[in-house]
Design an enzyme around this catalytic site. Structure first.
Site, short mmCIF file in Angstrom:
data_model
loop_
_atom_site.label_atom_id
_atom_site.label_comp_id
_atom_site.label_asym_id
_atom_site.label_seq_id
_atom_site.Cartn_x
_atom_site.Cartn_y
_atom_site.Cartn_z
CD1 TRP A 28 0.51 0.47 3.33
CD2 TRP A 28 -0.10 -1.66 3.05
NE1 TRP A 28 1.04 -0.24 4.36
CE2 TRP A 28 0.68 -1.55 4.22
CE3 TRP A 28 -0.60 -2.92 2.69
CZ2 TRP A 28 0.96 -2.66 5.03
CZ3 TRP A 28 -0.31 -4.00 3.48
CH2 TRP A 28 0.45 -3.88 4.63
NE ARG A 29 5.61 2.38 3.95
CZ ARG A 29 6.43 2.05 4.93
NH1 ARG A 29 7.64 1.63 4.67
NH2 ARG A 29 6.03 2.14 6.17
CD GLU A 45 -2.19 3.30 8.82
OE1 GLU A 45 -2.43 2.80 9.93
OE2 GLU A 45 -1.04 3.49 8.41
CE1 TYR A 90 -10.38 -6.53 18.51
CE2 TYR A 90 -8.93 -7.70 17.01
CZ TYR A 90 -9.25 -7.28 18.29
OH TYR A 90 -8.46 -7.64 19.32
CE1 TYR A 128 -1.13 5.58 13.68
CE2 TYR A 128 -2.91 4.18 12.83
CZ TYR A 128 -1.58 4.58 12.82
OH TYR A 128 -0.71 4.01 11.93
CG ASP A 146 2.47 2.86 14.69
OD1 ASP A 146 3.43 3.31 15.35
OD2 ASP A 146 2.62 2.15 13.68
CB CYS A 214 18.16 6.68 21.99
SG CYS A 214 17.07 5.52 22.82
S1 SF4 Z 1 18.72 3.61 20.03
FE1 SF4 Z 1 17.83 1.63 20.47
S2 SF4 Z 1 16.22 1.99 21.97
FE2 SF4 Z 1 16.78 3.98 21.09
S3 SF4 Z 1 15.31 4.30 19.45
FE3 SF4 Z 1 17.09 3.32 18.53
S4 SF4 Z 1 16.72 1.11 18.60
FE4 SF4 Z 1 15.25 2.12 19.97
#
Ligand code: SF4
Length: 364
Positions: A28-29, A45, A90, A128, A146, A214
Site C-alpha cells: 500500500w506504500r 490502516e 474485529y 490515529y 502507533d 536516545c
Molecule cells: S537507540 Fe535503540 S532503543 Fe533507542 S530508538 Fe534506537 S533502537 Fe530504539
C-alpha cells in the site's frame, strides 16, 4: 557514546536519511518522496489495526482486486465485504469500512478529505487513522503515533509513566519532533524503525539512526520502555454451541445481532457466553425448550474449541444435533448451508474453528 537530547531538525533529518535507504516495501506504500493513494492508505490502516503486516498483505490485494476504487467498495453489498474480511477479526471494522466508503463516495465525491477533522467525521476513523491518512496520503505535518512509534518515543525519552496513561506525554513529545516537510515519510520511517530496529525485545541500537539521541540506549535499559501497567487476568467464558444438521447434510446458520462482538456475522447458535459452566444436556433443554433429546435424531459431542478475544478467553463445546423436523426449531431467520458453501457466508474465525472441529471428528 555521548547522549544528546533529540531536537526536531537533527532527529527528523537522521530518520529520513535512514528511511531513504531502508524503507520497507509494502503493497500500500509508495517509495520515499512520493505520496501514497489515500484509498490504499485508508484501507491498509483499517486492516492493520490489531493485525500484522504479514497477515494484512493478501487481504489488501484481495480487496483491491474486488474493489479497485472507494466507489466500487461503496457499491458492494455489505455481506461481500464481511465475507472477504473473514479471518481479520474485529468485524465492526469491516462494517465501518463499508459505511466509510459510502460516506466518501456520497459526501466527498469519492475523494478522501485531506484534513484530519474531516477524516475524523468519517465512520471508523479515529484520531490515529485520521493523522496517518493526512500525513501519509497528503503529506500534512500531522503527528502519527502507533504502537511502534509509541515504543520509539518512550525509549528516546525514557518515559517513566506506564501505558496507557503515558499516551498523552508520548504524543506531546512526538509532536515536538514532527517535521513540517516530508511528514508522511517521517511517520512511515518511525513505523519502520519500530518494526525492524527498535523492536520490543531486542532493539538493534547499533543500527539505529537515533542512537546518539536516545536516553534508553545511553542508559542501556531499552527494554524497560514503554513501561506497562500490570495486566489484568482475562476471564474464561464458556458455552455450548449447536451444529444442527439435516439428513441432506445442510447445517443451520444464523446472523448475529448487528451490534456487539462479531456483529452481523454468521454463526452456529449457542448458549450465552458466560463464566458459569452449563452441561450439554441442560443447554439443549433450555435452548430448545424441550426435555431430553426431543426431536433430535442424533446427539454427539466433539472436542471443545478454544478462542481468545481481547478481553476474555472462550471455550465452546460443540454438540452435533441431527434434525428431522426443522420446522419445529424455535429459531427464526436462519439459513441452511452445506459445509462446502460456508465460504459464501461471513463466518468469523471462531465459527470456522467450530466447523473444523466438528468436520474433523470421527463420528462413525
Ligand atoms: S537507540 Fe535503540 S532503543 Fe533507542 S530508538 Fe534506537 S533502537 Fe530504539
Amino acid at each position: 557514546m555521548i547522549y544528546t537530547a533529540p531536537d526536531k531538525k537533527t532527529f527528523s533529518r537522521q530518520i529520513l536519511q535512514w528511511y531513504d535507504r531502508h524503507a520497507r516495501k509494502l503493497p500500500w506504500r509508495s517509495p520515499p518522496g512520493k505520496q501514497s493513494d489515500p484509498y490504499h492508505v485508508w484501507l491498509s490502516e483499517i486492516m492493520l489495526q490489531q493485525t500484522t503486516v504479514v497477515t494484512v498483505g493478501p487481504y489488501f490485494h484481495k480487496f483491491l482486486d474486488a474493489w479497485p476504487t472507494v466507489g466500487d467498495m461503496a457499491a458492494a453489498p455489505l455481506d461481500d465485504i464481511l465475507t472477504a474480511w473473514a479471518g481479520l477479526g474485529y468485524y465492526a471494522r469491516a462494517r465501518n469500512l463499508h459505511k466509510c466508503a459510502i460516506a466518501v463516495t456520497e459526501n466527498h465525491n469519492g475523494r478522501f478529505p485531506d484534513d484530519p477533522a474531516a477524516l475524523l467525521a468519517l465512520p471508523g476513523i479515529g484520531p490515529y487513522t485520521a493523522a496517518a491518512i493526512s500525513a501519509i496520503a497528503f503529506d500534512r505535518p500531522e503527528t502519527v503515533v502507533d504502537g511502534n512509534i509509541e515504543r520509539v518515543i518512550s525509549r528516546l525519552y525514557r518515559i517513566a509513566t506506564p501505558l496507557p496513561a503515558a499516551k498523552k506525554e508520548i504524543t506531546e513529545r512526538a509532536a515536538l519532533l514532527t517535521p513540517r516537510e516530508r511528514a508522511g515519510d517521517y511517520a512511515q520511517a518511525l513505523m519502520d524503525l519500530g518494526a525492524t530496529i527498535c523492536t520490543p525485545r531486542n532493539p538493534a541500537c547499533g543500527l539505529c539512526p537515533a542512537r546518539k539521541l536516545c536516553a534508553a540506549s545511553a542508559a542501556g535499559n531499552m527494554t524497560e520502555y514503554p513501561v506497562k501497567a500490570p495486566k489484568k487476568q482475562k476471564p474464561t467464558r464458556q458455552a455450548v454451541i449447536f451444529w444442527l444438521q439435516q439428513p441432506d447434510g445442510r447445517i443451520l446458520l444464523r446472523r448475529r445481532a448487528e451490534t456487539g462482538l462479531l456483529g452481523g456475522m454468521m454463526e452456529f447458535p449457542s448458549t450465552d457466553w458466560q463464566e458459569e459452566a452449563v452441561t450439554p444436556e441442560a443447554a439443549i433443554n433450555n435452548f430448545f425448550k424441550i426435555e431430553g433429546r426431543g426431536e433430535f435424531t442424533e446427539v454427539t459431542l466433539t472436542g471443545p474449541v478454544r478462542h481468545t478475544f481481547t478481553h476474555f478467553h472462550l471455550t465452546l463445546q460443540p454438540v452435533i444435533l441431527g434434525v428431522s423436523r426443522p420446522d419445529l426449531l424455535p429459531l427464526e431467520e436462519v439459513v441452511w448451508a452445506s459445509p462446502h458453501e460456508f465460504g459464501e457466508y461471513a463466518l468469523p474465525t471462531l465459527m470456522t474453528k467450530v466447523a473444523r472441529s466438528v468436520l474433523g471428528t470421527d463420528r462413525k
